[in-house]
Design a protein around this motif. Structure first.
Motif, PDB file in Angstrom:
ATOM      1  N   TRP A  56       0.842  -1.186   0.000  1.00  0.00           N
ATOM      2  CA  TRP A  56       0.000   0.000   0.000  1.00  0.00           C
ATOM      3  C   TRP A  56       0.877   1.235   0.000  1.00  0.00           C
ATOM      4  N   PRO A  57       0.383   2.399  -0.425  1.00  0.00           N
ATOM      5  CA  PRO A  57      -0.909   2.691  -1.079  1.00  0.00           C
ATOM      6  C   PRO A  57      -0.899   2.272  -2.542  1.00  0.00           C
ATOM      7  N   VAL A  58      -2.091   2.284  -3.150  1.00  0.00           N
ATOM      8  CA  VAL A  58      -2.224   1.809  -4.517  1.00  0.00           C
ATOM      9  C   VAL A  58      -3.062   2.788  -5.334  1.00  0.00           C
ATOM     10  N   ALA A  59      -2.973   2.630  -6.653  1.00  0.00           N
ATOM     11  CA  ALA A  59      -3.813   3.369  -7.600  1.00  0.00           C
ATOM     12  C   ALA A  59      -4.453   2.364  -8.547  1.00  0.00           C
ATOM     13  N   ALA A  60      -5.767   2.451  -8.693  1.00  0.00           N
ATOM     14  CA  ALA A  60      -6.508   1.518  -9.548  1.00  0.00           C
ATOM     15  C   ALA A  60      -6.465   2.013 -10.992  1.00  0.00           C
ATOM     16  N   GLU A  61      -5.314   1.862 -11.631  1.00  0.00           N
ATOM     17  CA  GLU A  61      -5.114   2.310 -13.006  1.00  0.00           C
ATOM     18  C   GLU A  61      -4.865   1.120 -13.919  1.00  0.00           C
ATOM     19  N   PRO A  81      -5.199  -2.858  -9.068  1.00  0.00           N
ATOM     20  CA  PRO A  81      -4.408  -1.758  -8.517  1.00  0.00           C
ATOM     21  C   PRO A  81      -2.907  -2.054  -8.463  1.00  0.00           C
ATOM     22  N   PHE A  82      -2.111  -0.978  -8.539  1.00  0.00           N
ATOM     23  CA  PHE A  82      -0.665  -1.071  -8.456  1.00  0.00           C
ATOM     24  C   PHE A  82      -0.159  -0.108  -7.392  1.00  0.00           C
ATOM     25  N   CYS A  83       0.902  -0.515  -6.715  1.00  0.00           N
ATOM     26  CA  CYS A  83       1.621   0.423  -5.870  1.00  0.00           C
ATOM     27  C   CYS A  83       2.521   1.294  -6.748  1.00  0.00           C
ATOM     28  N   ARG A  84       3.242   2.213  -6.146  1.00  0.00           N
ATOM     29  CA  ARG A  84       4.050   3.135  -6.939  1.00  0.00           C
ATOM     30  C   ARG A  84       5.106   2.399  -7.765  1.00  0.00           C
ATOM     31  N   ASP A  85       5.904   1.543  -7.142  1.00  0.00           N
ATOM     32  CA  ASP A  85       7.009   0.902  -7.844  1.00  0.00           C
ATOM     33  C   ASP A  85       6.517  -0.113  -8.872  1.00  0.00           C
ATOM     34  N   ARG A 128       2.414   9.967  -7.975  1.00  0.00           N
ATOM     35  CA  ARG A 128       1.868  10.702  -6.830  1.00  0.00           C
ATOM     36  C   ARG A 128       1.781   9.851  -5.563  1.00  0.00           C
ATOM     37  N   LEU A 129       1.943   8.541  -5.683  1.00  0.00           N
ATOM     38  CA  LEU A 129       1.803   7.650  -4.532  1.00  0.00           C
ATOM     39  C   LEU A 129       3.018   7.724  -3.625  1.00  0.00           C
ATOM     40  N   ALA A 130       2.783   7.398  -2.348  1.00  0.00           N
ATOM     41  CA  ALA A 130       3.874   7.290  -1.380  1.00  0.00           C
ATOM     42  C   ALA A 130       4.640   5.986  -1.617  1.00  0.00           C
TER      43      ALA A 130
END
Length: 251
Positions: A56-61, A81-85, A128-130
């Protein structure tokens, strides 16, 4: 002799404790929590982490890709969803593959740029994700940025050549321009590389077999004309671009 009564249980009274006694005190049951992830952080309740590593956190892209096969084509997508990395790694890999696999077809040449532009939205969301945490495995390595990969350079060079071709040709045309017509002098020999309505007179040696005409005179006085059988050179071949010149055939 009387039989002694049975011993009372601890806390016994008129309503002794027992398995069927509804008023017996209940021991609270402590629920067992699921083990935390590899980073010691529990998953957020009611949601799911990264599909690749669980962090976490994630973006549903959704990240897209395209492959062209001359006649056929193939549309690719990887939904989050994916995390930043993991999101950046997926974006860079699929966009990089699209850059060298997506152009091979008439329609694919137009679909590939659209696909690459569509991936810019997910890329911005991932950035933009942490930093990811709390996953069951390490996240994917994003690797080098897209602009530092070989497929990007292979696409960039032809695109720059196409973009710069028109202004380069325009500058060359303005700098070089059309060759200025030579000013003919009496006694020179020339040949006409064009026709008489669009002359292109080129100076030649009079002994050359390519020479066709000899400059006999300039009509500097008003009312004068060339002799019979002679031709008129264009005004641009005379002094100041306004004086007719007479050309006599060599044969």
């Amino acid at each position: 002799m009387a039989t002694p009564p049975p011993p009372q249980q601890q806390g016994a009274g008129p309503y002794p404790y027992g398995p069927h006694n509804p008023y017996a005190p209940q021991v609270p049951q402590v629920p067992q929590q699921a083990p935390y992830g590899a980073y010691g952080m529990p998953p957020q309740p009611g949601a799911h982490g990264c599909r690749m590593c669980g962090a976490w956190p994630v973006a549903a892209e959704t990240v897209y890709g395209h492959q062209g096969f001359i006649v056929l084509m193939r549309f690719l997508s990887r939904k989050g969803p994916f995390c930043r990395d993991c999101g950046l790694a997926t974006y860079r890999r699929m966009s990089s593959d699209t850059m060298w696999q997506g152009w091979w077809g008439p329609l694919s040449a137009f679909i590939t740029p659209v696909t690459l532009l569509m991936n810019l939205g997910p890329r911005a969301a991932f950035r933009r994700l942490a930093p990811p945490a709390g996953g069951f495995r390490p996240p994917l390595d994003p690797g080098r940025p897209l602009w530092r990969r070989v497929p990007f350079l292979l696409v960039l060079v032809p695109m720059l050549l196409v973009v710069l071709a028109f202004p380069t040709l325009l500058v060359i045309g303005l700098v070089v321009g059309d060759d200025k017509p030579v000013t003919l002098t009496v006694g020179q020999c020339v040949r006409n590389a064009g026709d008489w309505s669009d002359q292109e007179l080129i100076v030649e040696s009079c002994g050359s077999p390519s020479a066709e005409y000899r400059v006999t005179r300039r009509l500097e006085q008003p009312g004068t004309t060339c002799a019979d059988g002679e031709f008129y050179a264009g005004l641009e071949y005379g002094p100041g671009g306004s004086t007719p010149t007479c050309l006599a055939p060599l044969r």
